[in-house]
Design an enzyme around this catalytic site. Structure first.
Site, PDB file in Angstrom:
ATOM      1  N   CYS A  43       0.998  -1.276   0.371  1.00 38.94           N
ATOM      2  CA  CYS A  43       0.020   0.152   0.237  1.00 38.94           C
ATOM      3  C   CYS A  43       0.376   1.483   0.082  1.00 38.94           C
ATOM      4  CB  CYS A  43      -0.902   0.106   1.121  1.00 38.94           C
ATOM      5  SG  CYS A  43      -1.917   1.261   1.410  1.00 38.94           S
ATOM      6  N   ASP A  45       0.778   3.945   1.292  1.00 40.01           N
ATOM      7  CA  ASP A  45       0.303   4.396   3.430  1.00 40.01           C
ATOM      8  C   ASP A  45       1.501   4.324   3.217  1.00 40.01           C
ATOM      9  OD1 ASP A  45      -0.314   4.792   5.902  1.00 40.01           O
ATOM     10  OD2 ASP A  45      -1.498   3.848   6.091  1.00 40.01           O
ATOM     11  N   HIS A  99      -2.463  -4.151   5.259  1.00 43.75           N
ATOM     12  CA  HIS A  99      -2.861  -4.086   6.807  1.00 43.75           C
ATOM     13  C   HIS A  99      -3.643  -3.078   7.077  1.00 43.75           C
ATOM     14  CE1 HIS A  99      -2.249   0.828   5.823  1.00 43.75           C
ATOM     15  NE2 HIS A  99      -2.681   0.302   4.648  1.00 43.75           N
TER      16      HIS A  99
HETATM   17 ZN    ZN Z   1      -3.681   0.993   3.120  1.00 43.52          ZN
END
Ligand code: ZN
Length: 211
Positions: A43, A45, A99
């Site tokens: 991801c 993120d 996640h």
């Molecule tokens: Zn994410």
């Protein structure tokens, strides 16, 4: 310039100095080429940095990241990364790492319109629809969210296994295993979801390509 911006430029200088202090040829050696054994699909993120989590040095992991670690088989970016990793670099492992607390997965559970990203999130909603009976049966919202994160990572592994790139590699006898992981933002630990796929016999028949 903001302090943060100045700081990251200084950090870079310090990082180079630290590396050269240990090995004067560090960057010259890295510049000669790469042979990473692993492709990481994770991801975007900011709290899930691929190299750091697994203690991988520069040169050890090829990385592709997007919102919610999706494997969208018409995404030229993902396909190009996968093709290069499998056919040129000959990676032995591909890890799809989701996640807990993933904003993209959370958005897919809701109905808010955020913008153009709605169209990307739809790929995640399709995963929900595939598993809606199970997911809707989980009453606790956090538990349902966590289960969806895990299922989404697994589904992306299955999507990878159905690509012509991966099926071709297996047909050619290449040593290539796909894995699904989930990372805990609040623990730092990864969990192996045990979806280790390594041949196209494991695919639903409709996806198996005669290559
Ligand atoms: Zn994410």
């Amino acid at each position: 310039m903001s302090n943060f911006y100045k700081k990251i430029l200084e950090n870079n200088k310090k990082w180079v100095e630290d590396k050269l202090a240990i090995d004067l040829n560090y960057f010259e050696d890295l510049a000669k080429g790469q042979k990473p054994p692993l492709l990481w699909i994770g991801c975007s993120d900011s709290r899930v940095p691929a190299n750091e989590i697994i203690g991988a040095k520069p040169g050890e992991v090829f990385v592709h990241r997007n919102i919610a670690n999706m494997v969208v088989h018409s995404d030229m970016n993902m396909l190009s990364v996968l093709d290069y990793a499998v056919n040129v670099l000959k990676v032995k492992h591909v890890i799809v790492c989701g996640h807990y607390g993933c904003g993209g997965v959370k958005a897919a559970m809701g109905n808010d319109s955020i913008g153009i990203i709605d169209n990307w999130i739809r790929h995640i909603k399709n995963v929900y629809r595939l598993h809606n009976v199970y997911l809707d049966s989980i009453v606790d919202e956090t538990e349902r969210f966590n289960a969806f994160v895990e299922i989404n990572a697994k589904e992306q592994v299955f999507d990878l296994s159905r690509t012509s790139i991966v099926q071709n590699a297996w047909k050619n006898g290449q040593d290539l295993t796909l894995h699904g992981w989930v990372y805990g933002l609040n623990s730092g630990f990864v969990t192996d979801l045990n979806v280790n796929v390594s041949s196209n016999n494991e695919l639903d028949e409709v996806y198996q390509l005669n290559l």
